[in-house]
Design a protein around this motif. Structure first.
Motif, mmCIF file in Angstrom:
data_model
loop_
_atom_site.group_PDB
_atom_site.id
_atom_site.type_symbol
_atom_site.label_atom_id
_atom_site.label_comp_id
_atom_site.label_asym_id
_atom_site.label_seq_id
_atom_site.Cartn_x
_atom_site.Cartn_y
_atom_site.Cartn_z
ATOM 1 N N LEU A 112 53.475 40.642 -24.980
ATOM 2 C CA LEU A 112 53.720 41.617 -23.926
ATOM 3 C C LEU A 112 52.885 42.859 -24.178
ATOM 4 O O LEU A 112 52.566 43.187 -25.319
ATOM 5 C CB LEU A 112 55.202 42.031 -23.882
ATOM 6 C CG LEU A 112 56.245 40.954 -23.579
ATOM 7 C CD1 LEU A 112 57.646 41.547 -23.682
ATOM 8 C CD2 LEU A 112 56.034 40.367 -22.191
ATOM 9 N N ARG A 113 52.557 43.541 -23.093
ATOM 10 C CA ARG A 113 51.933 44.862 -23.185
ATOM 11 C C ARG A 113 53.000 45.926 -22.989
ATOM 12 O O ARG A 113 53.972 45.728 -22.272
ATOM 13 C CB ARG A 113 50.885 45.043 -22.091
ATOM 14 C CG ARG A 113 49.633 44.223 -22.242
ATOM 15 C CD ARG A 113 48.649 44.671 -21.190
ATOM 16 N NE ARG A 113 47.422 43.926 -21.213
ATOM 17 C CZ ARG A 113 46.302 44.341 -20.626
ATOM 18 N NH1 ARG A 113 46.304 45.483 -19.961
ATOM 19 N NH2 ARG A 113 45.208 43.623 -20.677
ATOM 20 N N PHE A 114 52.762 47.072 -23.599
ATOM 21 C CA PHE A 114 53.692 48.188 -23.486
ATOM 22 C C PHE A 114 52.922 49.459 -23.146
ATOM 23 O O PHE A 114 51.806 49.664 -23.615
ATOM 24 C CB PHE A 114 54.439 48.399 -24.804
ATOM 25 C CG PHE A 114 55.159 47.174 -25.294
ATOM 26 C CD1 PHE A 114 56.449 46.898 -24.898
ATOM 27 C CD2 PHE A 114 54.527 46.288 -26.157
ATOM 28 C CE1 PHE A 114 57.120 45.767 -25.351
ATOM 29 C CE2 PHE A 114 55.178 45.152 -26.616
ATOM 30 C CZ PHE A 114 56.473 44.896 -26.210
ATOM 31 N N GLY A 115 53.551 50.319 -22.350
ATOM 32 C CA GLY A 115 52.940 51.584 -21.955
ATOM 33 C C GLY A 115 53.580 52.759 -22.663
ATOM 34 O O GLY A 115 54.015 52.657 -23.809
ATOM 35 N N TYR A 116 53.634 53.903 -21.989
ATOM 36 C CA TYR A 116 54.225 55.095 -22.580
ATOM 37 C C TYR A 116 55.653 54.811 -23.039
ATOM 38 O O TYR A 116 56.410 54.110 -22.369
ATOM 39 C CB TYR A 116 54.250 56.240 -21.568
ATOM 40 C CG TYR A 116 52.899 56.679 -21.056
ATOM 41 C CD1 TYR A 116 51.855 56.942 -21.918
ATOM 42 C CD2 TYR A 116 52.676 56.839 -19.687
ATOM 43 C CE1 TYR A 116 50.615 57.347 -21.450
ATOM 44 C CE2 TYR A 116 51.450 57.248 -19.200
ATOM 45 C CZ TYR A 116 50.409 57.501 -20.083
ATOM 46 O OH TYR A 116 49.196 57.905 -19.603
ATOM 47 N N GLY A 117 56.017 55.395 -24.168
ATOM 48 C CA GLY A 117 57.359 55.211 -24.685
ATOM 49 C C GLY A 117 57.392 55.354 -26.192
ATOM 50 O O GLY A 117 56.436 55.835 -26.819
ATOM 51 N N THR A 118 58.499 54.908 -26.791
ATOM 52 C CA THR A 118 58.713 55.012 -28.230
ATOM 53 C C THR A 118 58.569 53.642 -28.875
ATOM 54 O O THR A 118 59.237 52.679 -28.479
ATOM 55 C CB THR A 118 60.112 55.581 -28.530
ATOM 56 O OG1 THR A 118 60.216 56.887 -27.969
ATOM 57 C CG2 THR A 118 60.350 55.668 -30.035
ATOM 58 N N TYR A 119 57.704 53.562 -29.866
ATOM 59 C CA TYR A 119 57.430 52.352 -30.623
ATOM 60 C C TYR A 119 57.995 52.544 -32.021
ATOM 61 O O TYR A 119 57.580 53.461 -32.731
ATOM 62 C CB TYR A 119 55.927 52.102 -30.715
ATOM 63 C CG TYR A 119 55.233 51.854 -29.395
ATOM 64 C CD1 TYR A 119 54.671 50.609 -29.112
ATOM 65 C CD2 TYR A 119 55.116 52.857 -28.432
ATOM 66 C CE1 TYR A 119 54.019 50.370 -27.912
ATOM 67 C CE2 TYR A 119 54.476 52.629 -27.227
ATOM 68 C CZ TYR A 119 53.924 51.396 -26.967
ATOM 69 O OH TYR A 119 53.294 51.163 -25.777
ATOM 70 N N GLN A 120 58.928 51.720 -32.410
ATOM 71 C CA GLN A 120 59.615 51.931 -33.681
ATOM 72 C C GLN A 120 59.582 50.663 -34.531
ATOM 73 O O GLN A 120 59.880 49.573 -34.055
ATOM 74 C CB GLN A 120 61.057 52.361 -33.444
ATOM 75 C CG GLN A 120 61.848 52.632 -34.709
ATOM 76 C CD GLN A 120 63.148 53.353 -34.425
ATOM 77 O OE1 GLN A 120 63.163 54.565 -34.202
ATOM 78 N NE2 GLN A 120 64.249 52.623 -34.410
#
Length: 245
Positions: free
Chosen positions: A86-94
């Protein structure tokens, strides 16, 4: 900061901002933290022309991800990498770790990052990195935060911090927004920075050229600058990855 070429991207990952499903591919896949990841196939390639082994990435019975560096015949070593489907955009990656990454050999690199597909940009652009590496210098700080620009000519910007864990559990995150990227690391497994190791915000005035805008897949890799100076294999355990839009 050592510039490296990351030349492999999973044969998937197209779509607009946010989350985009990837088409099926024949490569080995893992199910970790509620999503599917593609394992980098056996072979050689960047960074630093490492040898990569599919078997060096696996999920155990507890659902934890293991990444290994193992010794092959002679003076050859084998690394590991996975990339989200999956691709992810703006946000928090933990990322929550269960290993003493503060004790990694000076030639070992653990990378937790997003990385542009060809439609987003070339190498040395857009990427947002948390890396555990001394880049061959035993006296260097271990914890590296780096933001790669939209325009490659601008070059990366980053900061480094010492890392001395009080146990095997630590949490590391980046919060990616249109105008800034905030990096945080804390002792233990927490969704906040209550036992801080580091906290750094990159907020440039020219953010449109220096901070990525397009959704990207997440990579986790464990690789070598050179053979480990201690001549030992390495294993890192990641207990959980979360993304919050």
């Amino acid at each position: 900061m050592d510039r490296v070429l990351k030349t492999w991207i999973a044969p998937a990952l197209l779509g607009a901002a946010g989350l985009a499903a990837a088409p099926a591919c024949a490569a080995k896949t893992l199910f970790f933290s509620g999503m599917t990841w593609t394992v980098r196939p056996n072979g050689q390639g960047g960074p630093r022309n490492n040898t990569w082994c599919e078997d060096n990435a696996f999920v155990d019975a507890n659902g934890d991800l293991h990444l290994r560096i193992s010794k092959l015949k002679g003076n050859k070593w084998c690394a590991a990498e996975i990339v989200s489907d999956l691709r992810f955009g703006y946000g928090t990656y933990q990322f929550q770790l269960k290993s003493r990454v503060d004790l990694l050999d000076r030639n070992v690199v653990l990378g937790l990052f997003n990385y542009p597909t060809a439609d987003v940009g070339p190498d040395a652009t857009n990427e947002i990195d948390i890396e555990f590496a001394k880049w061959g210098d035993a006296k260097a700080d271990m914890l590296n935060y780096t933001a790669w620009p939209v325009q490659a000519a601008l070059g990366p910007w980053g900061n480094t911090f010492p890392l001395a864990l009080d146990g095997s559990a630590s949490t590391h995150r980046f919060i990616w927004q249109p105008t800034y990227i905030r990096y945080q690391s804390t002792h233990g497994h927490y969704d906040d920075n209550r036992f801080p190791i580091a906290d750094w915000t990159f907020a440039p005035a020219d953010y449109a050229q220096r901070i990525a805008h397009a959704a990207m897949p997440v990579h986790m890799n464990l690789w070598l600058l050179a053979a480990p100076s201690n001549r030992k294999g390495v294993e890192v355990v990641v207990s959980r990855f979360t993304y919050t839009p």
